[in-house]
Design a protein around this motif. Structure first.
Motif, PDB file in Angstrom:
ATOM      1  N   THR A 176       0.833  -1.205   0.000  1.00  0.00           N
ATOM      2  CA  THR A 176       0.000   0.000   0.000  1.00  0.00           C
ATOM      3  C   THR A 176       0.868   1.255   0.000  1.00  0.00           C
ATOM      4  N   THR A 177       1.939   1.232   0.765  1.00  0.00           N
ATOM      5  CA  THR A 177       2.860   2.376   0.812  1.00  0.00           C
ATOM      6  C   THR A 177       3.484   2.621  -0.562  1.00  0.00           C
ATOM      7  N   TRP A 178       3.950   1.562  -1.212  1.00  0.00           N
ATOM      8  CA  TRP A 178       4.577   1.711  -2.537  1.00  0.00           C
ATOM      9  C   TRP A 178       3.563   2.131  -3.598  1.00  0.00           C
ATOM     10  N   VAL A 179       2.360   1.596  -3.522  1.00  0.00           N
ATOM     11  CA  VAL A 179       1.308   1.990  -4.474  1.00  0.00           C
ATOM     12  C   VAL A 179       0.983   3.468  -4.296  1.00  0.00           C
ATOM     13  N   ASN A 180       0.802   3.901  -3.051  1.00  0.00           N
ATOM     14  CA  ASN A 180       0.507   5.309  -2.791  1.00  0.00           C
ATOM     15  C   ASN A 180       1.634   6.215  -3.264  1.00  0.00           C
ATOM     16  N   PRO A 230      -0.879   7.787 -17.752  1.00  0.00           N
ATOM     17  CA  PRO A 230      -0.049   6.905 -16.915  1.00  0.00           C
ATOM     18  C   PRO A 230      -0.701   6.565 -15.572  1.00  0.00           C
ATOM     19  N   LEU A 231      -1.304   7.553 -14.939  1.00  0.00           N
ATOM     20  CA  LEU A 231      -1.977   7.316 -13.665  1.00  0.00           C
ATOM     21  C   LEU A 231      -3.173   6.392 -13.845  1.00  0.00           C
ATOM     22  N   LEU A 236      11.144   1.149  -9.707  1.00  0.00           N
ATOM     23  CA  LEU A 236      10.725   2.254 -10.561  1.00  0.00           C
ATOM     24  C   LEU A 236      11.145   3.609 -10.038  1.00  0.00           C
ATOM     25  N   ASN A 237      11.369   3.696  -8.746  1.00  0.00           N
ATOM     26  CA  ASN A 237      11.614   4.989  -8.127  1.00  0.00           C
ATOM     27  C   ASN A 237      13.059   5.177  -7.660  1.00  0.00           C
ATOM     28  N   ARG A 238      13.978   4.475  -8.273  1.00  0.00           N
ATOM     29  CA  ARG A 238      15.393   4.628  -7.889  1.00  0.00           C
ATOM     30  C   ARG A 238      16.076   5.628  -8.765  1.00  0.00           C
ATOM     31  N   GLN A 283       3.682   5.594  -5.772  1.00  0.00           N
ATOM     32  CA  GLN A 283       3.625   5.644  -7.238  1.00  0.00           C
ATOM     33  C   GLN A 283       2.480   6.542  -7.703  1.00  0.00           C
ATOM     34  N   ILE A 284       1.355   6.464  -7.032  1.00  0.00           N
ATOM     35  CA  ILE A 284       0.217   7.334  -7.369  1.00  0.00           C
ATOM     36  C   ILE A 284       0.615   8.802  -7.183  1.00  0.00           C
TER      37      ILE A 284
END
Length: 142
Positions: free
Chosen positions: A64-68, A86-87, A140-142, A70-71
């Motif tokens: 949930t933390t990673w999904v939030n 994309p969203l 994805l977020n590195r 990315q959102i």
């Protein structure tokens, strides 16, 4: 609907005791973080299932933390560029991931059922797929 005092009170107090016992057991149990820890330290199948529940719940919270995250990133991109695709597609992919995970783990459960390890097979599958999704989103977020 009226309940008879003698026949139902005992049943309700028994259920209440069971719920209290389960809550106490869950609070007293050490917080497990891995499937391996659960398999190594659980003597009974019920202990293993409860331990895997803890791992599953932690994995769900982390996902949930990673999904939030990315959102949040995709919302910022949408505001900056005016492109919301994309969203929208990410949200759809996350919804489809949930369906895939459920069905993929359900067939593994049914393959083992009615044997004792069916619930364990489901939970291990669920945890592994959730952790794989977490790893994917974290890259994805590195």
């Amino acid at each position: 609907m009226k309940l008879k005092y003698s026949s139902h009170i005992g049943m309700f107090s028994g259920i209440g005791c069971l719920v209290a016992l389960m809550a106490t057991t869950a609070m007293a149990a050490p917080k497990s973080t891995t499937i391996e820890h659960c398999e190594k330290n659980s003597l009974k199948n019920t202990e293993l299932v409860l331990c895997l529940d803890q791992v599953k719940n932690r994995a769900d919270k982390e996902l949930t933390t990673w999904v939030n995250n990315q959102i949040f990133i995709l919302e910022a991109l949408s505001k900056k560029t005016g492109r919301g695709a994309p969203l929208n597609i990410f949200n759809r992919s996350q919804k489809l991931f949930g369906k895939y995970r459920e069905d993929n783990c359900r067939w593994q459960y049914l393959q083992v059922a009615p044997a004792t390890g069916a619930t364990t097979a489901y939970k291990i599958c669920y945890i592994n797929l959730t952790k794989a999704r977490i790893a994917e989103l974290s890259k994805l977020n590195r």
